[in-house]
Structures are given as structure tokens and as C-alpha cells.
Design an enzyme around this catalytic site. Structure first.
Site, mmCIF file in Angstrom:
data_model
loop_
_atom_site.group_PDB
_atom_site.id
_atom_site.type_symbol
_atom_site.label_atom_id
_atom_site.label_comp_id
_atom_site.label_asym_id
_atom_site.label_seq_id
_atom_site.Cartn_x
_atom_site.Cartn_y
_atom_site.Cartn_z
ATOM 1 N N CYS A 30 0.832 -1.210 0.000
ATOM 2 C CA CYS A 30 0.000 0.000 0.000
ATOM 3 C C CYS A 30 0.866 1.260 0.000
ATOM 4 C CB CYS A 30 -0.907 -0.051 1.229
ATOM 5 S SG CYS A 30 -1.772 1.481 1.605
ATOM 6 N N CYS A 33 0.073 3.814 2.699
ATOM 7 C CA CYS A 33 0.516 3.278 3.996
ATOM 8 C C CYS A 33 1.994 3.600 4.208
ATOM 9 C CB CYS A 33 0.316 1.766 4.054
ATOM 10 S SG CYS A 33 -1.403 1.238 3.940
#
Length: 100
Positions: A30, A33
Site C-alpha cells: 500500500c 501506507c
């Protein structure tokens, strides 16, 4: 304080630590993230009054489902074991501190 890797095995122990708990639900694949990770680590280093933990959604599916995580990154704030705030997606540090 450093970031704690949260698993199903240590979750109850960490929650019972008496301090608010900021959970960062994330995954290695991600991009957002990875962008928010340094901010989360800064908060962990700066705020002694908050426990900061990271939950890998690919490894901890039970916790991911328990908190209803459908998009990452998601930050969940627990106070006294109950959800007290949630932020979905990348946000600047100031927004996270506001929630705390």
C-alpha cells in the site's frame, strides 16, 4: 516509545496498557501506507501518553475484520478499550494529533 507490532496474540495485553492506543492498519503493498508510516513513527517517538501499534492487514485478518477495515491506511484510536476515533486514508500529522 517505539511502534509495537500488533497481533491477535498480543492485542489484549497492549489494549490493557492503560494508555490510549493508536492502531495503524497497513499493508506492505500500500503506497499511502508507506507515506503515513514515518508520521506514525514520529508520533510514537514524541507522545509518551499514547501507545502506537501497527496491524498488518494481510497477516492479522481477524483484527482487520473486528475493526471493520475496508480501506487502508486506516488509523483507529482506542480509549479505555473502545473506539474513540478513526481516520481513513493519508492525512497530515496535524489531523492525527487532532484526533489524539
Amino acid at each position: 516509545m517505539s511502534v509495537i507490532h500488533i497481533t491477535k496474540a498480543n492485542f489484549d495485553e497492549v489494549v490493557s496498557g492503560g494508555k490510549p492506543l493508536l492502531l495503524d492498519f497497513w499493508a506492505t503493498w500500500c503506497g499511502p501506507c508507506r507515506m503515513i508510516a514515518p508520521i506514525v513513527e514520529e508520533i510514537a517517538a514524541e507522545r509518551e501518553d499514547v501507545i502506537v501499534g501497527k496491524v498488518n492487514v494481510d497477516e492479522e485478518m481477524e483484527l482487520t475484520v473486528k475493526f471493520g477495515i475496508i480501506s487502508i491506511p486506516t488509523l483507529v484510536l482506542l480509549k479505555d478499550g473502545a473506539e474513540a476515533g478513526k481516520i481513513v486514508g493519508y492525512v497530515p500529522k496535524a489531523k492525527i494529533l487532532e484526533m489524539l
